[in-house]
Design a protein around this motif. Structure first.
Motif, PDB file in Angstrom:
ATOM      1  N   GLU A  98       0.813  -1.245  -0.080  1.00 55.44           N
ATOM      2  CA  GLU A  98      -0.105   0.103   0.097  1.00 55.44           C
ATOM      3  C   GLU A  98       0.929   1.375   0.009  1.00 55.44           C
ATOM      4  N   TYR A 138       0.082  12.056   0.732  1.00 58.96           N
ATOM      5  CA  TYR A 138      -0.036  10.902   2.061  1.00 58.96           C
ATOM      6  C   TYR A 138      -1.096  10.141   1.715  1.00 58.96           C
ATOM      7  N   SER A 139      -1.150   8.917   2.025  1.00 61.00           N
ATOM      8  CA  SER A 139      -2.334   8.091   2.437  1.00 61.00           C
ATOM      9  C   SER A 139      -3.325   8.742   3.542  1.00 61.00           C
ATOM     10  N   GLU A 140      -4.411   8.483   3.725  1.00 60.14           N
ATOM     11  CA  GLU A 140      -5.235   8.986   4.654  1.00 60.14           C
ATOM     12  C   GLU A 140      -4.955   8.316   6.242  1.00 60.14           C
ATOM     13  N   ALA A 156       0.114   7.241  -5.906  1.00 59.99           N
ATOM     14  CA  ALA A 156      -0.286   6.138  -5.105  1.00 59.99           C
ATOM     15  C   ALA A 156      -0.277   4.929  -5.588  1.00 59.99           C
TER      16      ALA A 156
END
Length: 128
Positions: free
Chosen positions: A46, A60-62, A110
């Motif tokens: 991920e 950024y990822s959450e 992402a």
């Protein structure tokens, strides 16, 4: 050829901090973006964070927003991931990656397939 070498992983307790580094080497290193990904046992890789190499924009990822900070030192060809308030669910092998060409957007960065070079990974283990 480009080599990426991560360092800084380890075993910490919940709430602790770690700083990962990824040093790039090779005569042909030329990145438009660098990213951090992670993979926990039994789970898919991920996206964690990415940085626009020349402009410094960050993504950024959450799941890590507000706790992790990505930065880069262009002169040293190094990207960092400062991880604060670590949680057991952050336990994974962390990989850095280099995207050498193409369009940059939050959605594109992402996606692991958008990156051309990968490091060997560094283990981060967070105990509860």
């Amino acid at each position: 050829q480009v080599q990426l070498v991560e360092s800084g992983g380890g075993l910490v307790q919940s709430g602790d901090s770690l700083r990962l580094s990824c040093a790039a080497s090779g005569r042909t290193f030329s990145s438009v973006a660098m990213g951090w990904f992670r993979q926990a046992p039994g789970k898919e890789r991920e996206f964690v964070a990415a940085v626009h190499w020349s402009l410094g924009f960050t993504y950024y990822s959450e799941s890590v927003k507000g706790r992790f900070t990505i930065s880069r030192d262009s002169a040293q060809k190094t990207v960092y991931l400062q991880m604060n308030s670590l949680k057991p669910e952050d336990t994974a092998v962390y990989y850095c990656a280099s995207k050498t060409r193409g369009v940059i957007s939050s959605n594109i960065l992402a996606v692991g397939a958008q990156y051309d070079y990968w490091g060997q990974g560094t283990q981060v283990t967070v105990s509860s």
